[in-house]
Design a protein around this motif. Structure first.
Motif, PDB file in Angstrom:
ATOM      1  N   PHE A   1      52.146 -49.082  15.854  1.00 29.52           N
ATOM      2  CA  PHE A   1      51.302 -48.161  15.097  1.00 29.52           C
ATOM      3  C   PHE A   1      52.117 -46.991  14.589  1.00 29.52           C
ATOM      4  CE2 PHE A   1      48.229 -44.480  15.188  1.00 29.52           C
ATOM      5  CZ  PHE A   1      47.623 -44.811  13.982  1.00 29.52           C
ATOM      6  N   ASP A   2      52.081 -46.794  13.270  1.00 28.41           N
ATOM      7  CA  ASP A   2      52.719 -45.654  12.626  1.00 28.41           C
ATOM      8  C   ASP A   2      51.642 -44.591  12.460  1.00 28.41           C
ATOM      9  OD1 ASP A   2      53.718 -43.770  10.812  1.00 28.41           O
ATOM     10  OD2 ASP A   2      54.931 -45.244   9.747  1.00 28.41           O
ATOM     11  N   ALA A   3      51.669 -43.567  13.316  1.00 29.85           N
ATOM     12  CA  ALA A   3      50.599 -42.572  13.330  1.00 29.85           C
ATOM     13  C   ALA A   3      50.620 -41.660  12.106  1.00 29.85           C
ATOM     14  CB  ALA A   3      50.699 -41.729  14.604  1.00 29.85           C
ATOM     15  N   VAL A   4      51.770 -41.496  11.471  1.00 28.75           N
ATOM     16  CA  VAL A   4      51.852 -40.647  10.284  1.00 28.75           C
ATOM     17  C   VAL A   4      51.260 -41.354   9.071  1.00 28.75           C
ATOM     18  CG1 VAL A   4      53.407 -39.527   8.653  1.00 28.75           C
ATOM     19  CG2 VAL A   4      53.815 -39.318  11.106  1.00 28.75           C
ATOM     20  N   ARG A   5      51.647 -42.608   8.884  1.00 27.04           N
ATOM     21  CA  ARG A   5      51.169 -43.373   7.734  1.00 27.04           C
ATOM     22  C   ARG A   5      49.840 -44.058   7.995  1.00 27.04           C
ATOM     23  NH1 ARG A   5      55.666 -47.462   6.777  1.00 27.04           N
ATOM     24  NH2 ARG A   5      54.518 -47.937   4.867  1.00 27.04           N
TER      25      ARG A   5
ATOM     26  N   LEU B   1      52.942 -57.422  15.341  1.00 27.12           N
ATOM     27  CA  LEU B   1      54.351 -57.800  15.361  1.00 27.12           C
ATOM     28  C   LEU B   1      54.603 -59.307  15.301  1.00 27.12           C
ATOM     29  CD1 LEU B   1      55.618 -55.153  17.956  1.00 27.12           C
ATOM     30  CD2 LEU B   1      55.828 -55.098  15.456  1.00 27.12           C
ATOM     31  N   PRO B   2      53.809 -60.181  15.951  1.00 21.37           N
ATOM     32  CA  PRO B   2      54.114 -61.618  15.879  1.00 21.37           C
ATOM     33  C   PRO B   2      54.113 -62.202  14.466  1.00 21.37           C
ATOM     34  CG  PRO B   2      52.664 -61.181  17.721  1.00 21.37           C
ATOM     35  CD  PRO B   2      52.746 -59.901  16.942  1.00 21.37           C
ATOM     36  N   THR B   3      53.303 -61.643  13.577  1.00 18.75           N
ATOM     37  CA  THR B   3      53.231 -62.179  12.211  1.00 18.75           C
ATOM     38  C   THR B   3      53.759 -61.202  11.165  1.00 18.75           C
ATOM     39  OG1 THR B   3      50.983 -61.326  11.855  1.00 18.75           O
ATOM     40  CG2 THR B   3      51.200 -63.535  12.835  1.00 18.75           C
ATOM     41  N   GLY B   4      53.910 -59.935  11.538  1.00 20.75           N
ATOM     42  CA  GLY B   4      54.339 -58.933  10.571  1.00 20.75           C
ATOM     43  C   GLY B   4      53.209 -58.414   9.700  1.00 20.75           C
ATOM     44  N   GLY B   5      51.993 -58.923   9.936  1.00 26.36           N
ATOM     45  CA  GLY B   5      50.862 -58.446   9.146  1.00 26.36           C
ATOM     46  C   GLY B   5      50.526 -57.002   9.475  1.00 26.36           C
ATOM     47  N   GLU B   6      50.089 -56.245   8.487  1.00 27.29           N
ATOM     48  CA  GLU B   6      49.765 -54.845   8.723  1.00 27.29           C
ATOM     49  C   GLU B   6      48.524 -54.438   7.944  1.00 27.29           C
ATOM     50  OE1 GLU B   6      52.566 -52.431   5.580  1.00 27.29           O
ATOM     51  OE2 GLU B   6      53.498 -53.052   7.465  1.00 27.29           O
ATOM     52  N   GLU B   7      47.889 -53.386   8.405  1.00 24.19           N
ATOM     53  CA  GLU B   7      46.711 -52.868   7.726  1.00 24.19           C
ATOM     54  C   GLU B   7      46.724 -51.348   7.770  1.00 24.19           C
ATOM     55  OE1 GLU B   7      43.000 -53.855   9.652  1.00 24.19           O
ATOM     56  OE2 GLU B   7      43.995 -54.128  11.581  1.00 24.19           O
ATOM     57  N   GLN B   8      46.151 -50.772   6.728  1.00 23.14           N
ATOM     58  CA  GLN B   8      46.045 -49.324   6.623  1.00 23.14           C
ATOM     59  C   GLN B   8      44.736 -48.874   7.265  1.00 23.14           C
ATOM     60  OE1 GLN B   8      48.203 -46.900   4.730  1.00 23.14           O
ATOM     61  NE2 GLN B   8      46.994 -45.597   6.103  1.00 23.14           N
ATOM     62  N   LEU B   9      44.833 -48.039   8.296  1.00 22.26           N
ATOM     63  CA  LEU B   9      43.632 -47.559   8.965  1.00 22.26           C
ATOM     64  C   LEU B   9      43.031 -46.379   8.204  1.00 22.26           C
ATOM     65  CD1 LEU B   9      44.790 -49.330  11.219  1.00 22.26           C
ATOM     66  CD2 LEU B   9      44.104 -47.555  12.857  1.00 22.26           C
TER      67      LEU B   9
ATOM     68  N   ALA C   1      42.793 -43.582  12.377  1.00 23.55           N
ATOM     69  CA  ALA C   1      44.198 -43.322  12.662  1.00 23.55           C
ATOM     70  C   ALA C   1      44.362 -42.098  13.572  1.00 23.55           C
ATOM     71  CB  ALA C   1      44.972 -43.124  11.361  1.00 23.55           C
ATOM     72  N   GLU C   2      43.553 -41.073  13.334  1.00 23.71           N
ATOM     73  CA  GLU C   2      43.645 -39.875  14.169  1.00 23.71           C
ATOM     74  C   GLU C   2      43.247 -40.175  15.615  1.00 23.71           C
ATOM     75  OE1 GLU C   2      41.101 -37.232  11.948  1.00 23.71           O
ATOM     76  OE2 GLU C   2      42.825 -36.159  11.138  1.00 23.71           O
ATOM     77  N   VAL C   3      42.188 -40.952  15.798  1.00 22.06           N
ATOM     78  CA  VAL C   3      41.724 -41.279  17.147  1.00 22.06           C
ATOM     79  C   VAL C   3      42.746 -42.163  17.866  1.00 22.06           C
ATOM     80  CG1 VAL C   3      39.967 -42.498  18.487  1.00 22.06           C
ATOM     81  CG2 VAL C   3      39.282 -40.997  16.602  1.00 22.06           C
ATOM     82  N   LEU C   4      43.215 -43.214  17.183  1.00 17.21           N
ATOM     83  CA  LEU C   4      44.196 -44.103  17.806  1.00 17.21           C
ATOM     84  C   LEU C   4      45.481 -43.354  18.128  1.00 17.21           C
ATOM     85  CD1 LEU C   4      45.031 -46.857  18.806  1.00 17.21           C
ATOM     86  CD2 LEU C   4      45.655 -47.481  16.450  1.00 17.21           C
ATOM     87  N   GLY C   5      45.886 -42.431  17.271  1.00 16.39           N
ATOM     88  CA  GLY C   5      47.075 -41.635  17.528  1.00 16.39           C
ATOM     89  C   GLY C   5      46.965 -40.840  18.821  1.00 16.39           C
ATOM     90  N   ARG C   6      45.807 -40.289  19.077  1.00 11.82           N
ATOM     91  CA  ARG C   6      45.599 -39.548  20.321  1.00 11.82           C
ATOM     92  C   ARG C   6      45.650 -40.472  21.535  1.00 11.82           C
ATOM     93  NH1 ARG C   6      44.332 -36.283  16.606  1.00 11.82           N
ATOM     94  NH2 ARG C   6      44.034 -34.038  16.922  1.00 11.82           N
ATOM     95  N   PHE C   7      45.077 -41.663  21.401  1.00 12.21           N
ATOM     96  CA  PHE C   7      45.151 -42.622  22.507  1.00 12.21           C
ATOM     97  C   PHE C   7      46.600 -43.023  22.785  1.00 12.21           C
ATOM     98  CE2 PHE C   7      40.604 -44.309  21.621  1.00 12.21           C
ATOM     99  CZ  PHE C   7      40.071 -43.257  22.351  1.00 12.21           C
ATOM    100  N   CYS C   8      47.371 -43.249  21.717  1.00 11.73           N
ATOM    101  CA  CYS C   8      48.761 -43.659  21.886  1.00 11.73           C
ATOM    102  C   CYS C   8      49.598 -42.573  22.551  1.00 11.73           C
ATOM    103  CB  CYS C   8      49.366 -44.021  20.528  1.00 11.73           C
ATOM    104  SG  CYS C   8      48.737 -45.546  19.799  1.00 11.73           S
TER     105      CYS C   8
ATOM    106  N   ARG D   1      40.348 -54.145  15.840  1.00 12.93           N
ATOM    107  CA  ARG D   1      41.653 -54.246  15.174  1.00 12.93           C
ATOM    108  C   ARG D   1      42.754 -54.659  16.147  1.00 12.93           C
ATOM    109  NH1 ARG D   1      41.126 -52.050  10.072  1.00 12.93           N
ATOM    110  NH2 ARG D   1      39.490 -50.469   9.787  1.00 12.93           N
ATOM    111  N   LEU D   2      42.597 -54.322  17.421  1.00 13.65           N
ATOM    112  CA  LEU D   2      43.612 -54.632  18.433  1.00 13.65           C
ATOM    113  C   LEU D   2      43.287 -55.909  19.214  1.00 13.65           C
ATOM    114  CD1 LEU D   2      44.015 -51.013  19.873  1.00 13.65           C
ATOM    115  CD2 LEU D   2      45.613 -52.181  18.336  1.00 13.65           C
ATOM    116  N   SER D   3      42.300 -56.657  18.786  1.00  6.54           N
ATOM    117  CA  SER D   3      41.759 -57.761  19.591  1.00  6.54           C
ATOM    118  C   SER D   3      42.658 -58.997  19.666  1.00  6.54           C
ATOM    119  CB  SER D   3      40.386 -58.175  19.045  1.00  6.54           C
ATOM    120  OG  SER D   3      40.494 -58.641  17.700  1.00  6.54           O
ATOM    121  N   LYS D   4      43.706 -59.061  18.827  1.00  5.24           N
ATOM    122  CA  LYS D   4      44.591 -60.225  18.890  1.00  5.24           C
ATOM    123  C   LYS D   4      45.439 -60.236  20.155  1.00  5.24           C
ATOM    124  CE  LYS D   4      44.899 -60.829  13.876  1.00  5.24           C
ATOM    125  NZ  LYS D   4      45.787 -60.769  12.681  1.00  5.24           N
ATOM    126  N   ASP D   5      45.589 -59.094  20.799  1.00  3.64           N
ATOM    127  CA  ASP D   5      46.311 -59.012  22.068  1.00  3.64           C
ATOM    128  C   ASP D   5      45.289 -58.701  23.156  1.00  3.64           C
ATOM    129  OD1 ASP D   5      47.839 -58.445  24.280  1.00  3.64           O
ATOM    130  OD2 ASP D   5      49.386 -57.366  23.163  1.00  3.64           O
TER     131      ASP D   5
END
Length: 224
Positions: free
Chosen positions: A134-138, A144-152, A157-164, A202-206
């Motif tokens: 997770f890139d908290a700034v962007r 990572l297994p597929t390289g797929g990405e999504e823009q939150l 993004a702010e909430v997940l950043g605090r959790f991270c 969004r995190l359910s694949k792991d």
């Protein structure tokens, strides 16, 4: 920047803020507000929701396409939970119901200005969460297994950043609400619950990743 189509109210707010040494840019509808935003790049946006030409919700959506950090406070006559949640989901940081006391508006604006100073403090920005990065700034979440990405969306993004930044530790619900919403009432709490449900999806694949809800206290991000 103040975006308000009720001219009398707008002038009262502007004149009051200017006596307190705020520099105020005034726009009378959403389209004018959008032009004013990119021309003046204000520190804080205060906007009505129901406006001609471009609603406050659409105004903030367009701002958030290129700016995820400028704080936004909505002035709204809408009162249902869904209306308030929609405002937060579109990028608002706080809201104030009409009619309101000018003193309360001033307190809310000052809180948003103070929040800017805190968020400018350097901190870690790239986090690995199980099979995700997770890139908290962007605001980009990468699988990572597929390289797929999504823009939150900005708020997720702010909430997940605090959790991270507090991975494995309890993050008090009240802290999240007051830091990001400026309020811990029912509407804000409901909005946070909706966002966390979306983040979990969004995190359910792991399957190792969990966002635990310690009822009435807070949340904890676990990736083991």
């Amino acid at each position: 920047m103040l975006v308000e189509d009720e001219i009398t109210l707008a002038k009262i707010i502007r004149d009051t803020l200017e006596t307190l040494c705020f520099e105020v840019r005034l726009a009378c509808d959403g389209e004018e507000g959008l032009k004013c935003f990119f021309a003046s790049r204000p520190d804080v946006v205060v906007s009505d929701i129901m406006m001609p030409k471009l609603s406050g919700l659409d105004l903030v959506r367009k701002i958030r396409e290129s700016d995820s950090t400028t704080p936004v406070l909505f002035l709204t006559a809408k009162t249902t939970a869904d209306d308030v949640v929609e405002g937060f989901e579109n990028g608002a940081n706080d809201y104030l119901r009409k009619p309101f006391a000018i003193k309360e508006l001033i307190v809310r604006i000052k809180a948003l200005v103070d929040r800017i100073s805190v968020e400018d403090t350097p901190q870690e920005t790239i986090f690995q969460i199980g099979d995700y990065e997770f890139d908290a700034v962007r605001g980009i979440l990468r699988y990572l297994p597929t390289g797929g990405e999504e823009q939150l969306p900005n708020r997720e993004a702010e909430v997940l950043g605090r959790f991270c930044r507090n991975s494995g530790a309890l993050v008090p619900t009240q802290n999240i609400l007051l830091e990001l919403w400026g309020n811990d009432d029912f509407f804000c709490t409901r909005s946070l619950q909706v966002l966390i449900t979306r983040i979990r999806h969004r995190l359910s694949k792991d399957e190792r990743i969990q966002i635990l809800n310690i009822r009435g206290i807070g949340y904890k991000l676990m990736a083991d």
